[in-house]
Design an enzyme around this catalytic site. Structure first.
Site, PDB file in Angstrom:
ATOM      1  N   HIS A  24     -11.223 -10.892   3.938  1.00 43.93           N
ATOM      2  CA  HIS A  24     -10.158 -10.283   3.125  1.00 43.93           C
ATOM      3  C   HIS A  24     -10.087 -11.010   1.782  1.00 43.93           C
ATOM      4  CE1 HIS A  24      -6.065  -8.127   3.145  1.00 43.93           C
ATOM      5  NE2 HIS A  24      -6.113  -8.769   1.989  1.00 43.93           N
ATOM      6  N   HIS A  26     -10.048  -9.879  -2.478  1.00 41.43           N
ATOM      7  CA  HIS A  26     -10.102  -8.841  -3.520  1.00 41.43           C
ATOM      8  C   HIS A  26     -10.952  -9.374  -4.670  1.00 41.43           C
ATOM      9  CE1 HIS A  26      -6.697  -6.505  -1.757  1.00 41.43           C
ATOM     10  NE2 HIS A  26      -6.403  -7.696  -1.261  1.00 41.43           N
ATOM     11  N   GLU A 207       2.726  -6.644   5.780  1.00 42.77           N
ATOM     12  CA  GLU A 207       2.873  -7.768   4.840  1.00 42.77           C
ATOM     13  C   GLU A 207       4.300  -7.648   4.270  1.00 42.77           C
ATOM     14  OE1 GLU A 207       0.613  -7.350   1.235  1.00 42.77           O
ATOM     15  OE2 GLU A 207       0.685  -9.481   0.733  1.00 42.77           O
ATOM     16  N   ASP A 285      -7.376 -13.852   0.217  1.00 45.49           N
ATOM     17  CA  ASP A 285      -6.740 -12.731  -0.491  1.00 45.49           C
ATOM     18  C   ASP A 285      -7.079 -12.723  -1.990  1.00 45.49           C
ATOM     19  OD1 ASP A 285      -5.265 -10.404  -0.300  1.00 45.49           O
ATOM     20  OD2 ASP A 285      -3.303 -11.359  -0.229  1.00 45.49           O
TER      21      ASP A 285
HETATM   22  N1  ADE Z   1      -3.851  -6.477  -3.747  1.00 46.16           N
HETATM   23  C1  ADE Z   1      -4.240  -7.729  -3.986  1.00 46.16           C
HETATM   24  N2  ADE Z   1      -3.550  -8.592  -3.212  1.00 46.16           N
HETATM   25  C2  ADE Z   1      -2.714  -7.846  -2.460  1.00 46.16           C
HETATM   26  C3  ADE Z   1      -1.765  -8.144  -1.463  1.00 46.16           C
HETATM   27  N3  ADE Z   1      -1.519  -9.395  -1.054  1.00 46.16           N
HETATM   28  N4  ADE Z   1      -1.078  -7.118  -0.913  1.00 46.16           N
HETATM   29  C4  ADE Z   1      -1.299  -5.858  -1.306  1.00 46.16           C
HETATM   30  N5  ADE Z   1      -2.199  -5.531  -2.239  1.00 46.16           N
HETATM   31  C5  ADE Z   1      -2.896  -6.513  -2.805  1.00 46.16           C
HETATM   32 ZN    ZN Z   2      -5.108  -8.231   0.232  1.00 44.22          ZN
END
Ligand code: ADE
Ligand code: ZN
Length: 339
Positions: A24, A26, A207, A285
């Site tokens: 996970h 981005h 989340e 993340d």
């Molecule tokens: N895009 C990048 N980080 C994110 C996160 N923690 N939650 C939702 N979308 C995201």
């Molecule tokens: Zn994410």
């Protein structure tokens, strides 16, 4: 019991070279602020307001984080920018012992969201991934990701990009963005399209939304993994269901702490979820946004929960089993994790 040093209050340090599987991350979210400032300077884009006095990304809360993230992404305008970004990100991951990284790729953030150019961007990312594999021994697979607050129409177009480029490199489809916007059922069509193209599925849920958000993602998107998913802990029947169904969570504790979801690593539910039998994996993340790295996450978790190297090895083995990759790649990963 965790092995300890002479000091009884400090668990043994986790070797930063411990091989890791990250599921996970981005791509834009992993861009170091200095990298983004360099691009902004080259292109005469004024985004000074997104940095603090130390040059770090500055945001107030989760919605503001998303705005800052999008502003930073406006500097990524060409396939060459993505090639350089991918190499920079993989270099950092490899330094942290990551041997396999599943990366969220968002066509919406590629050169202003002109989806007709998606293949050119993908080609550049793939070229960087090949270079990184050859020189650093790190493998990347791409999970094309739509953005929830950009709405279902955009998501369908992104799913089409994903379906058209599904293969050895693009192996999954997902959804990120603001969980408070829209409902998973709005995105069923996009996920159906991706599934029919043979892509494996994951969705950010649990989340900012509670347990019902996780249930809705499972029902309407039929995903096999959940990004975060940690708020499932508020409903133990759901926790048990996740465990029974083998739904794996991509947990990013440092992200949750930095964004204020939990006050500390010690208060994070990752250990309770794991103890109750849920498959958990560990990721970063958007590491520069959260002042974290794979190594820092492991050290903080070792301190918070007394987790030893054996715990992390078991978690990484589970991550390799849950990875959206082909079987020969998985076998190679499992061998490297055993070594
Ligand atoms: N895009 C990048 N980080 C994110 C996160 N923690 N939650 C939702 N979308 C995201
Ligand atoms: Zn994410």
């Amino acid at each position: 019991m965790t092995a300890r040093n002479d000091r009884t209050d400090i668990p043994e340090r986790i070797d930063p070279a411990l091989p890791k599987v990250e599921l996970h991350l981005h791509l834009e979210g992993a861009a170091p602020p200095g990298f983004i400032r360099g691009l902004a300077k080259e292109k005469h884009i004024d985004i000074a307001g997104i940095f603090d006095d130390h040059g770090h990304y500055r945001y107030r809360d989760f919605p503001d984080f998303l705005k800052v993230y999008e502003a930073a992404s406006t500097t990524l305008q060409t396939p060459e920018d993505f090639l350089r970004l991918t190499l920079a990100v993989l270099e950092q991951s490899a330094r942290d012992g990551v041997i396999y990284s599943e990366v969220f790729l968002s066509p919406d953030f590629c050169g202003g969201g002109d989806l007709s150019a998606w293949r050119e961007y993908l080609h550049a990312i793939e070229e960087a991934a090949q270079q990184a594999e050859n020189t650093m021994g790190i493998t990347l697979r791409g999970v094309v990701t739509c953005i929830r607050h950009f709405g279902p129409r955009k998501a369908r177009a992104v799913a089409r990009c994903a379906a058209e480029t599904a293969g050895d490199f693009i192996t999954g489809f997902g959804i990120a963005g603001n969980e408070a916007m829209g409902h998973p059922r709005d995105f069923t069509y996009a996920f159906d399209m991706a599934r029919e193209a043979g892509l494996r599925l994951t969705a950010h849920a649990g989340e900012w939304g509670g347990p019902q958000s996780v249930r809705d993602a499972l029902t309407h998107l039929r995903v096999e993994r959940i990004g975060h998913g940690v708020r499932a802990i508020e409903d133990l029947a759901l926790v048990d269901e996740l465990a029974e169904r083998g739904i794996v969570l991509e947990v990013c504790p440092g992200s949750n702490v930095a964004l204020g979801l939990y006050p500390s690593f010690a208060a994070h539910p990752v250990a309770r979820l794991r103890e109750r039998g849920v498959g958990i994996t560990l990721s970063t993340d958007d590491p520069p946004f959260f002042h974290t790295s794979n190594t820092r996450e492991y050290e903080a978790l070792a301190r918070a929960f007394d987790w030893s190297e054996a715990d992390f090895r078991a978690i990484n083995t589970d991550a390799a089993r849950a990875a959206f990759c082909d079987e020969p790649t998985r076998e190679r990963l499992l061998k490297r994790l055993e070594a």
